[in-house]
Design an enzyme around this catalytic site. Structure first.
Site, PDB file in Angstrom:
ATOM      1  N   CYS A  94       0.827  -1.208   0.000  1.00 43.30           N
ATOM      2  CA  CYS A  94       0.000   0.000   0.000  1.00 43.30           C
ATOM      3  C   CYS A  94       0.869   1.269   0.000  1.00 43.30           C
ATOM      4  CB  CYS A  94      -0.990  -0.017   1.157  1.00 43.30           C
ATOM      5  SG  CYS A  94      -2.395   1.101   0.911  1.00 43.30           S
ATOM      6  N   HIS A 184      -4.160  -5.103   0.271  1.00 43.74           N
ATOM      7  CA  HIS A 184      -3.703  -5.498   1.613  1.00 43.74           C
ATOM      8  C   HIS A 184      -3.761  -7.015   1.753  1.00 43.74           C
ATOM      9  CE1 HIS A 184      -3.458  -1.746   4.209  1.00 43.74           C
ATOM     10  NE2 HIS A 184      -3.725  -1.289   2.998  1.00 43.74           N
ATOM     11  N   GLU A 186      -2.755  -8.826   4.094  1.00 45.33           N
ATOM     12  CA  GLU A 186      -2.896  -9.269   5.489  1.00 45.33           C
ATOM     13  C   GLU A 186      -4.327  -9.195   6.012  1.00 45.33           C
ATOM     14  OE1 GLU A 186      -3.038  -4.926   5.857  1.00 45.33           O
ATOM     15  OE2 GLU A 186      -1.901  -6.303   4.587  1.00 45.33           O
TER      16      GLU A 186
END
Length: 756
Positions: A94, A184, A186
């Site tokens: 990001c 993202h 995660e």
């Protein structure tokens, strides 16, 4: 080892866990300002070579703003301007992705359609298989994007907006071992994150074997002492080792179990005591509706029960007083000591193990009581992390209470599932009181519901009803606040901002708080986490539906920490059933808000727990008055040296009442909310209330749908007390000004109906 550079994001620990699990290596996390600019070269030559690769994580801001990215931009430029250097592999996520593109000459612009918490299909467009094979879904949290790449950066993947516009999602440098992804990996709703990390690790290993063999196999044990510790984000326990080691002394515990007829409830017990003693000398945590299972009534003892108070107006001290006394002792906190550490040290001397209770009482009930004495109280919003103390203004003419905890040794508990009552004391030689009060409870009668007014206004003498005044927030100022929120959401400074405001109500001083509680609970809104607390300097009447955090032992005797955020609410009316509510709540806006908080809470828990699971993700639950979108996040296997109180401290203020990334969002909200007359201090509203038992079990709820007052509120007038009601809502890029204003106004007006 892997170096993770954090930019004060609220998802960093999720990323660290993803790395550790899939790379099988120790992750050392530093912040982008852990090194001062004058030591960047030292970092480059002495620190960076110790790591097999670097991950530059997400965070708020823009890659062109030095204060947002710190050493990150310098690191990329160092390699850009010295192409002959042997590089350390870098993966940007990001903001890290944007920084990579920006520092190698590509423009980073604002998105027309900002995406915060939305799941999109990612389409690889390169033969490079670092992302995995084929299309996959991942979560987007970004306001900025990169387009029109120059020839130094090679595109690897896109996603497609509804209008067909391509948005760049992954890149690599044409020569250097640098990769970046805009999405993202995660997030709890992202797929292929494990694949990305495994593939990048393999790529880095091949590169390092060829160009950096000295970096392979380095670990913490063979590093010069202090080199890592001086710069890494430290993991320091708030609580000394062995805090909950069992005491060898005999513990006096007196308990009486019985049942009361005629449907007697906790409010009936408290009403009896109120009439008997002419005051509310009790503290009530009342699970007045599902899913609450227990109610606790604490009985403070005049001139004995210790009450600990902390105010940020006197940040370096706590006050200790005896319940019922106006005298207090001011205790200066030692260097580096916090009120949390002070309270933890006090609790260390009070701990009673469950084994000792069992040895003392035997099998006293079919399940453990949640509370065996300990702290009952409240913690304000400002007692949490990231508050700008120099921006606070006192609400009270005396220090504003931000933490109030009473250490309770006598109490009563009601099991809503079995209808069993327990009178308990952990005072020495107190069996006689337990027996006496149990007999007294057997004669208590139910509250006459017909004697309870329908509104607080009916508690006023007829001539005084006109003196009830309401101070509503300004709609024009709210418009300016909303626009500021949107600017920060579009600039990349936040994904979500929970904008709140407060309504002030002026009531005649003779109206008693307990009478208000009865109106709100019996006539208006029974709730899972209702409470009544009256201290010398503040009063809280809560009808909260939201558990914030609890911790207790699981079936294996290990500590289980649970958070239960609510984001998304629909009224339960005859024309709205569970299916209709689900359709309303399962929208990108509502689900995006909930997802952001889930990912934020996972980040908070990963600091302390080795195992974090989302046991319930965005389920619609039905309550008496509303349907709500609820998630449940659990932390297991708490790391050595930590306790639930550490999790509570580091998780405040509640993420559902701030936004993400939390640090930047809290700071922005403090600035934005100061525009209203209620000022930059939320106070008790959106803090937490609950208990911490001597058995090291706890349950805390978010203070919403509540009213509170300060004894010495600056807004008080002669003969009148000021009561405050807070309300707010999550502002995202999908929010509409009129819709948010109406939602906030409805929440305030709904609470106000109980007073009119």
């Amino acid at each position: 080892m892997i170096l993770l550079i954090d930019s004060y994001d609220s998802f960093t620990n999720n990323l660290a866990n993803l790395l550790e699990v899939n790379a099988g290596q120790k992750v050392v996390t530093i912040r982008n300002d852990s090194f001062e600019p004058e030591t960047y070269e030292e970092f480059f030559h002495s620190y960076l070579p110790l790591f097999e690769y670097v991950v530059v994580g997400p965070g708020p801001g823009h890659p062109s703003i030095e204060s947002d990215v710190g050493i990150i931009s310098w690191l990329f430029r160092r390699y850009r301007d010295n192409p002959d250097l042997t590089a350390v592999p870098i993966l940007g996520i990001c903001l890290g992705f944007q920084s990579l593109c920006y520092e190698f000459g590509n423009e980073v612009s604002r998105l027309t359609q900002v995406k915060h918490g939305q799941v999109y299909e990612i389409h690889p467009i390169s033969e490079d298989t670092i992302l995995g094979d084929g299309t996959f879904k991942s979560v987007r949290y970004h306001s900025l994007y990169v387009e029109n790449l120059n020839d130094s950066i090679i595109p690897l993947a896109h996603c497609y907006e509804t209008d067909g516009k391509k948005i760049l999602m992954a890149v690599k440098h044409k020569e250097l071992p640098f990769y970046g992804v805009q999405y993202h990996p995660e997030s709890i709703c992202s797929s292929n994150g494990d694949c990305l990390i495994s593939n990048f690790t393999n790529m880095a290993n091949v590169y390092n074997q060829k160009f950096r063999p000295e970096a392979l196999g380095i670990n913490l044990t063979n590093l010069p002492k202090g080199l890592i510790e001086d710069h890494a984000i430290s993991e320091k326990s708030l609580i000394s080792d062995g805090l909950f080691a069992d005491t060898t002394k005999k513990q006096d515990i007196s308990l009486k179990k019985f049942q009361l007829g005629s449907g007697i409830l906790p409010i009936d017990i408290c009403e009896h005591l109120y009439k008997k003693n002419k005051r509310a000398n009790f503290i009530l945590l009342n699970s007045a509706s599902i899913p609450g299972e227990w109610s606790i009534i604490g009985f403070p003892i005049d001139n004995e029960t210790e009450v600990i108070t902390h105010s940020l107006d006197e940040a370096s001290a706590v006050k200790s007083s005896s319940y019922g006394s106006h005298e207090s002792t001011k205790i200066e906190l030692k260097d580096g000591q916090t009120p949390w550490k002070y309270i933890s040290d006090k609790m260390a001397t009070k701990f009673i193990s469950r084994d000792r209770i069992k040895k003392t009482l035997g099998n006293y009930h079919s399940r453990n009581l949640p509370f065996f004495g300990g702290y009952l109280g409240l913690i304000s919003y400002e007692e949490g992390q990231h508050i700008l103390l120099d921006k606070l203004e006192p609400i009270s003419s005396t220090p504003t209470p931000d933490l109030k905890l009473a250490f309770i040794t006598r109490f009563m508990i009601y099991d809503h599932l079995t209808n069993d009552w327990f009178v308990v004391s952990i005072r020495e030689n107190d069996a006689e009181w337990v027996e006496s009060f149990s007999e007294e409870a057997a004669g208590i009668e139910k509250v006459d519901i017909d004697s309870i007014p329908f509104t607080v206004a009916d508690l006023c003498e007829e001539a005084d009803k006109v003196s009830i005044q309401y101070d509503f927030p300004s709609q024009s100022i709210y418009k300016d606040q909303f626009e500021k929120c949107q600017e920060y959401l579009h600039s990349g400074d936040s994904y979500e901002l929970c904008l709140t405001t407060q309504l002030k109500i002026s009531l005649p001083s003779y109206i008693q708080p307990w009478d208000i509680y009865k109106v709100l609970t019996l006539r208006k809104n029974p709730s899972p986490f209702s409470c009544f607390m009256e201290f010398d300097d503040c009063v809280l009447i809560s009808s909260s539906p939201e558990r914030f955090l609890s911790w207790k032992d699981d079936n294996e005797g290990k500590k289980l920490v649970e958070l239960r955020p609510i984001k998304g609410t629909v009224r339960n009316t005859p024309d709205v059933d569970i299916n209709a509510a689900t359709e309303i709540l399962k929208t990108p806006k509502e689900m995006g808000e909930n997802l952001m908080i889930v990912d934020l809470i996972r980040h908070d828990l990963f600091e302390f727990a080795q195992d974090v699971q989302v046991s319930q993700l965005m389920s619609v639950e039905e309550y008496k008055t509303v349907f709500q979108l609820v998630s449940v996040i659990q932390g297991k296997n708490i790391k050595p040296g930590y306790s639930g109180i550490d999790v509570l401290h580091k998780s405040l203020p509640p993420g559902s009442m701030t936004g993400a990334p939390k640090k930047r969002s809290v700071e922005l909200l403090q600035q934005i909310e100061s525009m209203q007359s209620s000022g930059p201090r939320r106070g008790i509203y959106s803090g937490v209330v609950g208990y911490w038992s001597v058995t090291d079990d706890a349950d805390w709820s978010v203070i919403i749908r509540s009213t509170f007052r300060y004894t010495n509120d600056k807004a008080n007038k002669a003969g009148n007390d000021t009561w405050r009601i807070g309300a707010g809502g999550a502002i995202t890029v999908l929010s509409d000004l009129e819709g948010e204003w109406e939602e906030m106004k409805i929440k305030l007006s709904s609470a106000l109906q109980a007073f009119k």
